[in-house]
Design an enzyme around this catalytic site. Structure first.
Site, short mmCIF file in Angstrom:
data_model
loop_
_atom_site.label_atom_id
_atom_site.label_comp_id
_atom_site.label_asym_id
_atom_site.label_seq_id
_atom_site.Cartn_x
_atom_site.Cartn_y
_atom_site.Cartn_z
CB THR A 100 29.47 6.23 4.36
OG1 THR A 100 30.65 6.92 4.77
CG2 THR A 100 28.49 6.18 5.50
CE LYS A 116 41.47 17.76 6.93
NZ LYS A 116 42.20 16.52 7.22
CB VAL A 117 38.73 25.23 11.64
CG1 VAL A 117 38.55 26.02 12.93
CG2 VAL A 117 39.19 26.19 10.53
CE1 TYR A 118 40.64 18.71 15.46
CE2 TYR A 118 42.39 19.43 14.00
CZ TYR A 118 41.57 18.42 14.48
OH TYR A 118 41.68 17.15 13.99
CD GLU A 119 37.26 26.03 21.17
OE1 GLU A 119 36.28 25.31 21.01
OE2 GLU A 119 37.17 27.26 21.39
CG ASN A 135 31.94 17.92 13.17
OD1 ASN A 135 31.44 16.79 13.21
ND2 ASN A 135 32.92 18.27 13.97
N GLY A 140 30.99 44.86 29.67
CA GLY A 140 29.71 45.57 29.70
C GLY A 140 29.87 47.01 30.13
N GLY A 141 28.76 47.63 30.46
CA GLY A 141 28.75 49.05 30.82
C GLY A 141 29.18 49.32 32.24
CD GLN A 142 26.69 49.16 35.39
OE1 GLN A 142 27.39 50.04 35.90
NE2 GLN A 142 25.45 49.38 35.03
NE ARG A 196 36.73 6.54 9.21
CZ ARG A 196 37.88 7.16 9.03
NH1 ARG A 196 38.74 6.72 8.17
NH2 ARG A 196 38.16 8.24 9.72
N1 COA Z 1 32.83 5.71 6.60
C1 COA Z 1 33.80 5.98 5.71
N2 COA Z 1 34.55 7.10 5.75
C2 COA Z 1 34.32 7.97 6.77
C3 COA Z 1 33.31 7.74 7.72
C4 COA Z 1 32.54 6.55 7.62
N3 COA Z 1 31.58 6.26 8.49
N4 COA Z 1 33.32 8.77 8.58
C5 COA Z 1 34.30 9.61 8.20
N5 COA Z 1 34.90 9.14 7.08
C6 COA Z 1 35.98 9.75 6.32
C7 COA Z 1 35.58 11.06 5.71
O1 COA Z 1 34.80 10.87 4.59
C8 COA Z 1 36.95 11.66 5.41
O2 COA Z 1 37.46 11.06 4.25
P1 COA Z 1 38.04 11.90 2.97
O3 COA Z 1 39.11 12.78 3.52
O4 COA Z 1 38.55 10.81 2.08
O5 COA Z 1 36.94 12.68 2.39
C9 COA Z 1 37.80 11.13 6.56
O6 COA Z 1 37.03 10.09 7.18
C10 COA Z 1 38.21 12.08 7.66
O7 COA Z 1 37.38 13.19 7.81
P2 COA Z 1 37.97 14.61 8.19
O8 COA Z 1 36.84 15.47 8.60
O9 COA Z 1 38.83 15.12 7.08
O10 COA Z 1 38.88 14.31 9.48
P3 COA Z 1 40.25 14.97 9.94
O11 COA Z 1 40.62 14.26 11.18
O12 COA Z 1 41.28 15.00 8.88
O13 COA Z 1 39.86 16.49 10.28
C11 COA Z 1 38.72 18.25 11.47
C12 COA Z 1 39.25 16.82 11.50
C13 COA Z 1 37.96 18.48 12.74
C14 COA Z 1 39.90 19.23 11.39
C15 COA Z 1 37.81 18.44 10.24
O14 COA Z 1 36.83 17.45 10.25
C16 COA Z 1 37.14 19.80 10.15
O15 COA Z 1 37.76 20.82 9.82
N6 COA Z 1 35.83 19.83 10.45
C17 COA Z 1 35.03 21.03 10.33
C18 COA Z 1 35.28 21.98 11.45
C19 COA Z 1 35.08 21.37 12.81
O16 COA Z 1 34.05 20.87 13.16
N7 COA Z 1 36.12 21.49 13.60
C20 COA Z 1 36.02 21.26 15.02
C21 COA Z 1 36.30 19.93 15.42
S1 COA Z 1 36.00 19.85 17.14
#
Ligand code: COA
Length: 412
Positions: free
Chosen positions: A73, A135-138, A95, A245-247, A37
């Site tokens: 976009t 939404k999910v993180y590590e 992602n 593992g097995g050991q 972005r």
């Molecule tokens: N131009 C315009 N908009 C853009 C863009 C671009 N180049 N790139 C990203 N965006 C927008 C997205 O379209 C989204 O907008 P929307 O909510 O209106 O649809 C927004 O930016 C943010 O994206 P999002 O993925 O919701 O970010 P987040 O910070 O809220 O969430 C995560 C982050 C990681 C929790 C989430 O992306 C997720 O769950 N991902 C899948 C699992 C994953 O990979 N998690 C591990 C991360 S290490």
């Protein structure tokens, strides 16, 4: 020639899981075009910064060998440019949170219409089901994929690991899916969708624990520290340092007793006699109460206690040398400082020093997968939008005027 030379990847990834995947493909020679972005970029550029106003190590260590284009976009012009990029690329990886690409107007159906050869890979937290919108993180993935419930000690809470099995682990799975789909496309001419859920990726890495869940129905898990004196429920317990593992294996303290002065030692059946010789307990080498794996199972704790009586008198490196000379599988617990300084890892390119125009030199982990005919070189991560003009001209086919127009309209 690099193995993936000529493959163009439209990289819509951010944070860790997706960037790990596309970085791997870039190391193998793919042209990875990271779309970010305008003015913001991948959020990790600014996260955990160690130097003000300089891309963080978080970002630089996950985005090597890529080019960066800024593109909004969500604008009309941005959508038109994005469509051109989809037309010219082989693979798209994203992602975002569930549904983000659809909201942008680029559903899988739409992407296929634009480019039927496109391989479209998505990483999400969960597959279809009750949690698919989450939404999910590590660490969430570590908890939902079975790692946390099986990590730690019986009397303590679930523990998350330092290894990023949810993010980087799923990125690896996705990279394999993409390369497999590319291979399939060679034969069919068709692209396809590749979907990886972090929960699935973690569970795949925890499959030995699902193995143990089923073994539980047939009696206690005898290699677990809960055996023979503890209790087992109907769920796989946390096994502490016990080997999966097995050991049997355990982490044992070494001299001089610092936080990372430990060595992991495994007792293979043929290792018992040499181990007993090393620690000066020749009397236990052939004693039927100790000499067979079956005899040792109920007293593994005592076995390791005996060996630890010896390891505490050696440094982890001394213990490693002596045990290895006797073919005993073992490994020192290495700190990140020790790994950063380890010359053999530098020699193989697993730890690499990279130069960055704003941050100077930094260390990163290079490609851990070594191909004899396609070695990986590690190039620094791109600055935000560093290649915008170059990509607009070379990949999208824009003239100078069209580039200027896109800039004026705020699309790039
Ligand atoms: N131009 C315009 N908009 C853009 C863009 C671009 N180049 N790139 C990203 N965006 C927008 C997205 O379209 C989204 O907008 P929307 O909510 O209106 O649809 C927004 O930016 C943010 O994206 P999002 O993925 O919701 O970010 P987040 O910070 O809220 O969430 C995560 C982050 C990681 C929790 C989430 O992306 C997720 O769950 N991902 C899948 C699992 C994953 O990979 N998690 C591990 C991360 S290490």
């Amino acid at each position: 020639m690099k193995a993936l030379e000529g493959v163009k990847i439209l990289d819509m990834t951010h944070v860790q899981s997706g960037p790990t995947c596309t970085q791997l493909l870039a190391w193998f020679g793919a042209d990875v075009i990271k779309v970010e972005r305008p003015g913001v970029g991948d959020v990790t550029r600014q996260q955990l910064r160690d130097i003000p106003d300089v891309d963080s190590l978080y970002f630089t260590m996950l985005n090597a060998n890529k080019r960066s284009i800024t593109l909004n976009t969500k604008t009309e012009k941005g959508k038109a440019i994005f469509t051109k990029l989809i037309e010219s690329c082989d693979v798209m990886v994203e992602n975002f949170a569930p549904g983000a690409l659809d909201r942008m107007g680029f559903s899988w159906q739409r992407i296929q219409e634009i480019n039927p050869r496109m391989i479209y890979a998505s990483i999400k937290g969960f597959g279809p089901g009750a949690y698919e919108e989450c939404k999910v993180y590590e660490n969430v993935a570590q908890c939902t994929g079975g790692s946390a419930s099986t990590t730690g000690f019986d009397d303590g809470p679930p523990i998350v690991t330092g290894a990023q099995i949810g993010d980087s682990g799923t990125g690896l799975h996705a990279a394999l899916g993409i390369v497999t789909a590319l291979f399939h496309r060679e034969k069919t001419g068709r692209g396809q969708r590749v979907e990886c859920a972090m929960q699935d990726g973690v569970l795949n890495l925890c499959r030995v624990k699902l193995r143990d869940q089923q073994r539980l129905a047939h009696g206690p898990l005898k290699e677990y520290p809960q055996y023979p004196n503890g209790t087992f429920s109907d769920e796989v317990p946390r096994a502490g340092h016990a080997s999966g593992g097995g050991q049997p294996g355990h982490v044992l303290q070494c001299a001089p007793g610092g936080p990372n002065d430990y060595i992991y030692v495994i007792i293979q059946p043929p290792g018992w006699a040499p181990l007993m010789q090393i620690i000066g307990r020749e009397d236990l080498m052939d004693d039927p109460e100790w000499s067979t794996p079956e005899a040792r199972l109920p007293k593994l704790e005592s076995c390791f206690h005996l060996i630890e009586g010896w390891t505490v008198t050696k440094t982890k490196f001394e213990a490693m040398e002596i045990l290895n000379a006797h073919n005993v599988p073992c490994g020192p617990v290495l700190s990140m400082k020790e790994l950063a300084e380890e010359q053999s890892l530098r020699a193989t390119g697993t730890v690499v020093e990279v130069d960055h125009p704003k941050r100077g030199k930094y260390l990163t982990v290079g490609n851990p997968i070594k191909l004899s005919d396609s070695p990986s070189d590690v190039r620094r991560s791109p600055l935000l939008g560093e290649h915008t003009e170059e990509i607009l001209k070379e990949v999208v086919g824009f003239s100078d005027e069209e580039v200027a127009e896109a800039r004026d309209e705020g699309a790039v």
